[in-house]
Each structure stands twice: as C-alpha cells, then as structure tokens.
Motif scaffolding. Structure first.
Motif, PDB file in Angstrom:
ATOM      1  N   TYR A  79      -1.237   8.054   5.064  1.00 28.20           N
ATOM      2  CA  TYR A  79       0.000   7.959   4.487  1.00 28.20           C
ATOM      3  C   TYR A  79       0.671   9.545   4.370  1.00 28.20           C
ATOM      4  O   TYR A  79       1.889   9.826   4.897  1.00 28.20           O
ATOM      5  CB  TYR A  79       0.274   7.493   3.135  1.00 28.20           C
ATOM      6  CG  TYR A  79       1.689   7.428   2.509  1.00 28.20           C
ATOM      7  CD1 TYR A  79       2.448   6.470   2.850  1.00 28.20           C
ATOM      8  CD2 TYR A  79       2.148   8.405   1.549  1.00 28.20           C
ATOM      9  CE1 TYR A  79       3.546   6.323   2.383  1.00 28.20           C
ATOM     10  CE2 TYR A  79       3.288   8.279   1.127  1.00 28.20           C
ATOM     11  CZ  TYR A  79       4.081   7.151   1.427  1.00 28.20           C
ATOM     12  OH  TYR A  79       5.293   7.133   1.009  1.00 28.20           O
ATOM     13  N   ALA A  80      -0.103  10.357   4.156  1.00 28.12           N
ATOM     14  CA  ALA A  80       0.436  11.929   4.472  1.00 28.12           C
ATOM     15  C   ALA A  80       0.884  12.169   5.598  1.00 28.12           C
ATOM     16  O   ALA A  80       1.845  12.661   6.005  1.00 28.12           O
ATOM     17  CB  ALA A  80      -0.812  12.844   4.076  1.00 28.12           C
ATOM     18  N   LEU A 111       0.701   4.157  -2.963  1.00 24.89           N
ATOM     19  CA  LEU A 111       0.482   5.402  -2.644  1.00 24.89           C
ATOM     20  C   LEU A 111       1.555   6.506  -2.669  1.00 24.89           C
ATOM     21  O   LEU A 111       1.333   7.465  -3.045  1.00 24.89           O
ATOM     22  CB  LEU A 111       0.167   5.466  -0.826  1.00 24.89           C
ATOM     23  CG  LEU A 111      -1.558   4.993  -0.506  1.00 24.89           C
ATOM     24  CD1 LEU A 111      -1.283   4.751   0.872  1.00 24.89           C
ATOM     25  CD2 LEU A 111      -2.448   5.839  -1.221  1.00 24.89           C
ATOM     26  N   ASN A 112       2.896   6.057  -2.851  1.00 25.76           N
ATOM     27  CA  ASN A 112       3.872   6.688  -3.129  1.00 25.76           C
ATOM     28  C   ASN A 112       4.332   7.052  -4.548  1.00 25.76           C
ATOM     29  O   ASN A 112       4.031   7.792  -5.230  1.00 25.76           O
ATOM     30  CB  ASN A 112       5.182   6.201  -2.403  1.00 25.76           C
ATOM     31  CG  ASN A 112       6.340   7.022  -2.538  1.00 25.76           C
ATOM     32  OD1 ASN A 112       6.285   8.257  -2.793  1.00 25.76           O
ATOM     33  ND2 ASN A 112       7.552   6.331  -2.105  1.00 25.76           N
ATOM     34  N   ALA A 171      -6.071   3.128  -1.203  1.00 26.50           N
ATOM     35  CA  ALA A 171      -6.633   4.491  -1.287  1.00 26.50           C
ATOM     36  C   ALA A 171      -7.447   4.880  -0.081  1.00 26.50           C
ATOM     37  O   ALA A 171      -7.515   6.176  -0.081  1.00 26.50           O
ATOM     38  CB  ALA A 171      -7.802   4.276  -2.625  1.00 26.50           C
ATOM     39  N   LYS A 211      -6.323   5.000   2.641  1.00 25.20           N
ATOM     40  CA  LYS A 211      -5.331   5.396   3.820  1.00 25.20           C
ATOM     41  C   LYS A 211      -4.454   6.410   3.174  1.00 25.20           C
ATOM     42  O   LYS A 211      -3.295   6.791   3.916  1.00 25.20           O
ATOM     43  CB  LYS A 211      -4.596   4.153   3.967  1.00 25.20           C
ATOM     44  CG  LYS A 211      -5.123   3.047   4.436  1.00 25.20           C
ATOM     45  CD  LYS A 211      -4.267   1.906   4.914  1.00 25.20           C
ATOM     46  CE  LYS A 211      -5.197   0.567   5.319  1.00 25.20           C
ATOM     47  NZ  LYS A 211      -4.375  -0.601   5.474  1.00 25.20           N
ATOM     48  N   LYS A 212      -4.849   7.201   2.242  1.00 21.46           N
ATOM     49  CA  LYS A 212      -3.750   8.379   1.700  1.00 21.46           C
ATOM     50  C   LYS A 212      -3.880   9.381   2.906  1.00 21.46           C
ATOM     51  O   LYS A 212      -2.671   9.907   2.943  1.00 21.46           O
ATOM     52  CB  LYS A 212      -4.800   9.020   0.522  1.00 21.46           C
ATOM     53  CG  LYS A 212      -4.885   8.391  -0.863  1.00 21.46           C
ATOM     54  CD  LYS A 212      -5.562   9.340  -1.741  1.00 21.46           C
ATOM     55  CE  LYS A 212      -5.483   8.522  -3.053  1.00 21.46           C
ATOM     56  NZ  LYS A 212      -6.102   9.083  -4.072  1.00 21.46           N
ATOM     57  N   ASP A 213      -4.942   9.631   3.796  1.00 18.32           N
ATOM     58  CA  ASP A 213      -4.484  10.655   4.710  1.00 18.32           C
ATOM     59  C   ASP A 213      -3.683  10.308   5.857  1.00 18.32           C
ATOM     60  O   ASP A 213      -2.814  10.896   6.174  1.00 18.32           O
ATOM     61  CB  ASP A 213      -5.979  10.951   5.417  1.00 18.32           C
ATOM     62  CG  ASP A 213      -6.704  11.968   4.565  1.00 18.32           C
ATOM     63  OD1 ASP A 213      -6.462  12.361   3.624  1.00 18.32           O
ATOM     64  OD2 ASP A 213      -7.999  11.893   4.988  1.00 18.32           O
ATOM     65  N   GLU A 266       0.969  -1.116  -0.098  1.00 13.22           N
ATOM     66  CA  GLU A 266      -0.084  -0.035   0.137  1.00 13.22           C
ATOM     67  C   GLU A 266       0.776   1.180  -0.073  1.00 13.22           C
ATOM     68  O   GLU A 266       0.709   2.130  -0.727  1.00 13.22           O
ATOM     69  CB  GLU A 266      -0.980   0.139   1.117  1.00 13.22           C
ATOM     70  CG  GLU A 266      -2.149  -1.087   1.232  1.00 13.22           C
ATOM     71  CD  GLU A 266      -2.914  -1.208   2.202  1.00 13.22           C
ATOM     72  OE1 GLU A 266      -3.916  -1.540   2.431  1.00 13.22           O
ATOM     73  OE2 GLU A 266      -2.248  -0.867   3.567  1.00 13.22           O
TER      74      GLU A 266
END
Length: 252
Positions: free
Chosen positions: A208-209, A182-183, A202, A204-206, A178
């Motif tokens: 990952y940020a 995401l990267n 998708a 978990k975008k926040d 993931e």
C-alpha cells in the motif's frame, strides 16, 4: 527544485486538495442542498452528481469507476439518483453546489486566482487516459468568480489524483476493503458501504505504501510537465492555505 522537492510539493498540494474537496462532499450543507434539489437520499445525489459526467451508464459501470465503494449499494444509489434529473442534470447540480460552497467558505483566502490558474494549467496538459471522472469533470465549464472557480479546479484535480490512485490500486492485488483498513480504518470501510468482517490487509502495508509512492510520483511527473518549480511550490502553499480558510469558515 529537485525531484524529491517536486514530489513533496505535489504530495502537499494533493493532500490539501483531497481534504478541501472532502469537506465539501461530506458536509451536511451539501447533503441538504441535494435534498432540496429533489434527491430524497443525499447519498444518491452525491453518486449521481459526481458520476453524472460519465453519462447515462449503468450502475455497474459507475461502481467500476468509483472503485472503492461496495458495488451493489453504489449501483443502487446511482439508479436512484439518475432517476431524479438524469446524469447530466445531476452533475450540473453538483457542480453548482461546489461553486456555492466555495463562494460561502473560501472567500478571503489568499491567492485563489492563482490556485485556479495553476490548477487549470496542469489540467489542460494532463492526459485523460484511464481517468474517466477527471476527463468528464475537466470538460465542465468553470465559474467566473475566484472562490467558486478555485474549489471547482481543486475538485477536478482531486479526480485526477484519485484516478491515478485507483489505477495503481487495481494492479496491486489489494482489495478495496484492505485499502480502506490500511488507510483510514474501519469507519471508512463502513462509510463506503462494505459489510463486516473486514480483512485488515496487515500483510500488505508495504504494498500500500508503494501505491501511495507510485501515485505521488506520477502526479509529480504531471506537475513537472505543466508547472515550473516555483509554481509547483506556490500551488502547494496556496492550496494548503485554502484548506485552512475552508476549515476555519465552515460551520461545525
């Protein structure tokens, strides 16, 4: 320099350092040098070279430290690589390759002595807890000449930031696949040995940020403890310039 300015400068230096060391790690010349040193599989030379500072450990241990590689394949490459020159021998070969790469393609960049000096200042006061590759590479002797030394110092700093990032990732609940998706996406997931299908992460975008924010914040704390604001800004400026020189000089 305000805290946001320090974080921005630290992130800029981190990005330049990551890219510069990646140019070395991924370049065909580096793979060719590994083959010339006896590693029939240059990726085994990379794994044994980068991980060699951990000592004569198991492939499972190296997989745990490398964190974002598919573990079974990574362990196999470690075993193949250390069979050639052992762990210490592999790390010494890789360290010399980094020095030669810096001599070949960083010469002429502005402020390389300052890159090394500022980076060494940061390295010297940074705790090694939970950052085994940083701890191992920090102990390696640095080259005397500025181009080689600067790239080696950037190499050590890259392992510092990577260790912090991996620690944050391990607490996040985001899987390595993931994280890749995401990267940098599917190509990177494949490059790191993961088989399809790929979970895209998708949802978990926040999260990952937040990992990126946490990593940059902690790096900024370390930079702020070692360097004054002008030095932090100087390191960002000079590492960015060094990356530009490297990209301009390296054969495509």
């Amino acid at each position: 320099m305000s805290n946001p300015d320090l974080t921005e400068a630290t992130a800029a230096a981190g990005a330049a350092i990551e890219q510069a060391v990646a140019v070395f790690m991924l370049h065909p010349q580096t793979y060719g040098a590994s083959v010339a040193a006896g590693y029939q599989n240059p990726l085994a030379g990379y794994v044994a070279g980068r991980g060699g500072v951990l000592g004569e450990v198991t492939g499972a241990t190296v997989s745990a430290v490398f964190a974002v590689f598919e573990p079974t394949g990574l362990a196999a490459m470690w075993e193949e690589g250390v069979a050639v020159r052992g762990a210490a021998g592999a790390s010494q070969v890789y360290w010399e390759q980094a020095a030669e790469f810096g001599r070949a393609y960083l010469a002429g960049a502005d402020g390389l002595e300052r890159v090394a000096a500022l980076g060494e200042k940061l390295i010297a006061v940074t705790p090694t807890a939970a950052a085994p590759l940083f701890a191992g590479w920090r102990a390696m002797p640095l080259a005397d000449d500025a181009p080689a030394r600067a790239l080696q110092v950037m190499f050590v700093l890259r392992e510092l930031r990577a260790g912090l990032h991996f620690n944050a990732l391990s607490l996040s609940g985001i899987t390595p696949i993931e994280a890749h998706m995401l990267n940098k996406g599917r190509r990177y997931a494949a490059m790191f040995g993961w088989p399809e299908p790929y979970a895209d992460g998708a949802d978990k975008k926040d999260r990952y940020a937040e990992i990126e924010h946490t990593t940059n914040r902690r790096m900024a704390e370390l930079v702020g403890a070692a360097l004054d604001p002008a030095e932090a800004d100087e390191l960002a400026r000079l590492t960015t310039a060094a990356l530009a020189t490297l990209k301009a000089n390296v054969p495509r």
